[in-house]
Design an enzyme around this catalytic site. Structure first.
Site, PDB file in Angstrom:
ATOM      1  N   LYS A 175      18.241  -8.942   8.394  1.00  0.00           N
ATOM      2  CA  LYS A 175      17.590  -7.816   7.714  1.00  0.00           C
ATOM      3  C   LYS A 175      18.473  -6.589   7.871  1.00  0.00           C
ATOM      4  CE  LYS A 175      13.443  -7.205   5.713  1.00  0.00           C
ATOM      5  NZ  LYS A 175      12.615  -8.142   4.963  1.00  0.00           N
ATOM      6  N   ASP A 190      -6.952  -0.767  -3.834  1.00  0.00           N
ATOM      7  CA  ASP A 190      -5.583  -0.250  -3.742  1.00  0.00           C
ATOM      8  C   ASP A 190      -5.717   1.245  -3.480  1.00  0.00           C
ATOM      9  OD1 ASP A 190      -2.595  -1.350  -4.904  1.00  0.00           O
ATOM     10  OD2 ASP A 190      -2.846   0.821  -4.683  1.00  0.00           O
ATOM     11  N   VAL A 235       2.696  -8.298  -5.805  1.00  0.00           N
ATOM     12  CA  VAL A 235       2.149  -9.608  -5.421  1.00  0.00           C
ATOM     13  C   VAL A 235       0.632  -9.641  -5.616  1.00  0.00           C
ATOM     14  CG1 VAL A 235       1.938 -11.330  -3.600  1.00  0.00           C
ATOM     15  CG2 VAL A 235       3.979  -9.868  -3.673  1.00  0.00           C
ATOM     16  N   ALA A 275      -0.952  -5.722   1.082  1.00  0.00           N
ATOM     17  CA  ALA A 275      -0.477  -4.329   1.079  1.00  0.00           C
ATOM     18  C   ALA A 275       0.382  -4.060   2.304  1.00  0.00           C
ATOM     19  CB  ALA A 275      -1.664  -3.381   1.022  1.00  0.00           C
ATOM     20  N   ASP A 284      13.869  -4.528  -0.789  1.00  0.00           N
ATOM     21  CA  ASP A 284      12.732  -4.623   0.125  1.00  0.00           C
ATOM     22  C   ASP A 284      11.993  -3.286   0.018  1.00  0.00           C
ATOM     23  OD1 ASP A 284      12.089  -6.664   2.602  1.00  0.00           O
ATOM     24  OD2 ASP A 284      11.429  -4.659   3.100  1.00  0.00           O
ATOM     25  N   SER A 299      -0.059 -11.908   1.332  1.00  0.00           N
ATOM     26  CA  SER A 299       1.406 -11.790   1.278  1.00  0.00           C
ATOM     27  C   SER A 299       1.990 -10.808   2.270  1.00  0.00           C
ATOM     28  CB  SER A 299       1.836 -11.344  -0.123  1.00  0.00           C
ATOM     29  OG  SER A 299       1.520  -9.970  -0.309  1.00  0.00           O
ATOM     30  N   ALA A 300       1.188  -9.907   2.817  1.00  0.00           N
ATOM     31  CA  ALA A 300       1.774  -8.857   3.654  1.00  0.00           C
ATOM     32  C   ALA A 300       2.555  -9.470   4.821  1.00  0.00           C
ATOM     33  CB  ALA A 300       0.681  -7.930   4.158  1.00  0.00           C
ATOM     34  N   GLY A 333      -4.544  -4.428  -1.918  1.00  0.00           N
ATOM     35  CA  GLY A 333      -3.236  -4.098  -2.496  1.00  0.00           C
ATOM     36  C   GLY A 333      -3.030  -4.843  -3.801  1.00  0.00           C
ATOM     37  N   THR A 353       5.833 -15.188  -5.098  1.00  0.00           N
ATOM     38  CA  THR A 353       5.190 -14.946  -3.795  1.00  0.00           C
ATOM     39  C   THR A 353       3.682 -15.186  -3.928  1.00  0.00           C
ATOM     40  OG1 THR A 353       6.905 -13.366  -3.208  1.00  0.00           O
ATOM     41  CG2 THR A 353       4.874 -13.269  -1.930  1.00  0.00           C
TER      42      THR A 353
HETATM   43  P1  NAD Z   1       3.999  -3.246  -3.733  1.00  0.00           P
HETATM   44  O1  NAD Z   1       4.533  -2.004  -3.127  1.00  0.00           O
HETATM   45  O2  NAD Z   1       4.350  -3.623  -5.128  1.00  0.00           O
HETATM   46  O3  NAD Z   1       2.400  -3.265  -3.639  1.00  0.00           O
HETATM   47  C1  NAD Z   1       1.687  -2.832  -2.539  1.00  0.00           C
HETATM   48  C2  NAD Z   1       0.398  -2.228  -3.078  1.00  0.00           C
HETATM   49  O4  NAD Z   1      -0.454  -1.954  -1.971  1.00  0.00           O
HETATM   50  C3  NAD Z   1       0.630  -0.902  -3.812  1.00  0.00           C
HETATM   51  O5  NAD Z   1      -0.020  -0.942  -5.073  1.00  0.00           O
HETATM   52  C4  NAD Z   1       0.001   0.144  -2.886  1.00  0.00           C
HETATM   53  O6  NAD Z   1      -0.569   1.235  -3.594  1.00  0.00           O
HETATM   54  C5  NAD Z   1      -1.045  -0.693  -2.176  1.00  0.00           C
HETATM   55  N1  NAD Z   1      -1.479  -0.188  -0.877  1.00  0.00           N
HETATM   56  C6  NAD Z   1      -0.758   0.431   0.084  1.00  0.00           C
HETATM   57  N2  NAD Z   1      -1.525   0.711   1.131  1.00  0.00           N
HETATM   58  C7  NAD Z   1      -2.765   0.247   0.850  1.00  0.00           C
HETATM   59  C8  NAD Z   1      -4.001   0.224   1.541  1.00  0.00           C
HETATM   60  N3  NAD Z   1      -4.150   0.771   2.740  1.00  0.00           N
HETATM   61  N4  NAD Z   1      -5.064  -0.360   0.954  1.00  0.00           N
HETATM   62  C9  NAD Z   1      -4.961  -0.895  -0.283  1.00  0.00           C
HETATM   63  N5  NAD Z   1      -3.824  -0.880  -0.984  1.00  0.00           N
HETATM   64  C10 NAD Z   1      -2.738  -0.328  -0.438  1.00  0.00           C
HETATM   65  O7  NAD Z   1       4.415  -4.409  -2.712  1.00  0.00           O
HETATM   66  P2  NAD Z   1       4.434  -5.974  -2.980  1.00  0.00           P
HETATM   67  O8  NAD Z   1       5.815  -6.374  -3.375  1.00  0.00           O
HETATM   68  O9  NAD Z   1       3.268  -6.370  -3.802  1.00  0.00           O
HETATM   69  O10 NAD Z   1       4.238  -6.512  -1.492  1.00  0.00           O
HETATM   70  C11 NAD Z   1       2.962  -6.479  -0.859  1.00  0.00           C
HETATM   71  C12 NAD Z   1       3.122  -6.980   0.571  1.00  0.00           C
HETATM   72  O11 NAD Z   1       3.663  -8.316   0.552  1.00  0.00           O
HETATM   73  C13 NAD Z   1       4.104  -6.163   1.417  1.00  0.00           C
HETATM   74  O12 NAD Z   1       3.649  -6.180   2.748  1.00  0.00           O
HETATM   75  C14 NAD Z   1       5.404  -6.949   1.309  1.00  0.00           C
HETATM   76  O13 NAD Z   1       6.237  -6.743   2.431  1.00  0.00           O
HETATM   77  C15 NAD Z   1       4.883  -8.371   1.276  1.00  0.00           C
HETATM   78  N6  NAD Z   1       5.775  -9.330   0.633  1.00  0.00           N
HETATM   79  C16 NAD Z   1       6.169  -9.136  -0.665  1.00  0.00           C
HETATM   80  C17 NAD Z   1       7.002 -10.071  -1.270  1.00  0.00           C
HETATM   81  C18 NAD Z   1       7.450  -9.908  -2.704  1.00  0.00           C
HETATM   82  O14 NAD Z   1       8.005 -10.858  -3.265  1.00  0.00           O
HETATM   83  N7  NAD Z   1       7.242  -8.784  -3.341  1.00  0.00           N
HETATM   84  C19 NAD Z   1       7.439 -11.201  -0.559  1.00  0.00           C
HETATM   85  C20 NAD Z   1       6.995 -11.387   0.758  1.00  0.00           C
HETATM   86  C21 NAD Z   1       6.165 -10.438   1.340  1.00  0.00           C
END
Ligand code: NAD
Length: 384
Positions: free
Chosen positions: A110, A233, A214, A268, A145, A289-290, A210, A180
């Site tokens: 990372k 969200d 994903v 999220a 990321d 997914s988080a 969230g 994902t």
């Molecule tokens: P993203 O930033 O597109 O979406 C996250 C969403 O969560 C946003 O819409 C944000 O407004 C919302 N959010 C933030 N805090 C919140 C809360 N307290 N309550 C409700 N909603 C809230 O991110 P993503 O790519 O969808 O990823 C989501 C999670 O999955 C992250 O933890 C990320 O590390 C993990 N993840 C993502 C992937 C991927 O392919 N994108 C892969 C593995 C893990």
């Protein structure tokens, strides 16, 4: 040696390293980096500084038993160098487990960039990062990321080929959100099968926290499979848009944790299941997914005591990693889909063994990972 300023000074990661000592001149608690690397099993930590762009980045390579390290690059305004270091150590370790559990031939790595993504990004910063990544000669590959985007790495691409997750126009496989989410759905189906004897989502209630790249797709797939979806969200516009598009029931961002439901899908934040929230959950299953959903691994045992079936995050959310790893050998969506579907069988086996042994699903999953790492390490003794 880093000073440990106690909890709350960073954006993520553990704040109390298990080993450390007292700095006799200042009385502050200190962390020994090599002790921390030994404790977590890291191979290499590289500090990268470029005066021209102001780049301050740390690359951590955790374990390359299975192959070159792979893992995204975060950009955050870390409160301290120690916070950035602890974050990159913790995240790179998690990447080793994620790749190993998914059956990939990659290790864990990372990068973290210390800086504000809103104000500190520039062409030269990501080109400088690209040059540093290139010095590793393929031992580590990175991509977007939290705080970085695929467009940032289009700049890095001018300096290095060791990148993943680029836009399709630049030879990448595009956004990983849906793959994902498909992995999360496999985790949900495995958990439903284990808990209820059927994968059907008809009449089940799914709470999604969230609705980003994903969470949106998880909500969409769950609605299509016949579930009632409750979702939250912090961005009200996102909830409104998704509610009218998918017909989900909107709820408050924190109330979603306490929503009575069959499946809670955290999509999220990390650390969402912690010592204050664990007692308030009203779900049967957690699969989302988080990354780093549990504040610490001991919480997995508490979930077990509460009879909440937990799909370890590093298995459930591997779909995106599977996709970008596949880019390296020439992206094949069918192969990716096939590997993502394997999440179902792996989790069924983890759930069964956890029941048979009385251990938490996280313990069993980590055991599975360590067994694979040890077995592959052993075959490396064969001269080929
Ligand atoms: P993203 O930033 O597109 O979406 C996250 C969403 O969560 C946003 O819409 C944000 O407004 C919302 N959010 C933030 N805090 C919140 C809360 N307290 N309550 C409700 N909603 C809230 O991110 P993503 O790519 O969808 O990823 C989501 C999670 O999955 C992250 O933890 C990320 O590390 C993990 N993840 C993502 C992937 C991927 O392919 N994108 C892969 C593995 C893990």
């Amino acid at each position: 040696m880093f000073y440990n300023r106690g909890s709350g000074d960073g954006l993520a990661g553990p704040s109390n390293p298990s080993k450390g000592g007292e700095d006799t001149t200042s009385g502050r608690h200190t962390m020994d980096i090599f002790d921390e690397m030994e404790r977590r099993g890291h191979e290499q930590v590289i500090f990268n500084y470029d005066r021209a762009s102001g780049l301050k980045a740390i690359i951590a390579i955790h374990d390359t038993t299975l192959g070159p390290a792979l893992g995204g690059c975060r950009m955050l305004p870390y409160a301290s160098e120690e916070a950035a270091l602890l974050d990159v150590l913790r995240l790179s370790e998690g990447m080793t487990y994620k790749a190993a559990a998914a059956g990939l031939d990659f290790g864990g790595g990372k990068t973290v960039i210390m800086g504000d993504p809103a104000t500190d990004k520039s062409e030269v910063l990501f080109r400088a990062l690209g040059r540093f990544i290139d010095t590793l000669g393929g031992r580590y590959r990175t991509g977007e990321d939290v705080g970085t985007s695929e467009d940032d790495f289009v700049q890095s691409l001018r300096e290095t080929q060791y990148l993943v997750g680029l836009p399709t126009a630049y030879g990448g496989s595009g956004d990983t959100g849906d793959n994902t989410a498909l992995g999360v759905m496999q985790a949900i189906y495995a958990a439903l099968m284990h808990r209820y004897g059927s994968t059907s989502l008809k009449g089940r209630r799914v709470a999604v926290q969230g609705l980003g790249k994903v969470g949106y797709h998880v909500a969409r797939h769950a609605v299509e499979a016949g579930a009632t979806v409750v979702a939250a969200d912090i961005n009200p516009h996102v909830v409104g848009r998704v509610a009218s598009e998918l017909g989900i029931e909107p709820t408050d961002p924190w109330a979603v944790l306490e929503t009575p439901c069959d499946v809670f899908a955290p999509c999220a934040l990390g650390n969402v299941i912690n010592h204050s929230t664990v007692g308030t959950l009203k779900c049967q299953i957690i699969a989302g997914s988080a990354n780093n959903q549990l504040e610490d691994d001991a919480l997995a045992a508490q979930l077990r005591e509460r009879e909440i079936l937990y799909a370890p995050d590093f298995i459930a959310n591997a779909g995106g990693l599977i996709q970008v790893a596949d880019e390296i050998q020439g992206y094949n969506p069918d192969r990716v889909r096939h590997q993502i579907e394997a999440i179902y069988d792996l989790l069924l086996a983890v759930f069964k063994e956890a029941d048979e042994t009385g251990r938490s699903t996280t313990d069993v999953a980590l055991d599975h990972v360590h067994k694979r790492l040890e077995a592959i390490h052993r075959i490396h003794r064969i001269h080929a």
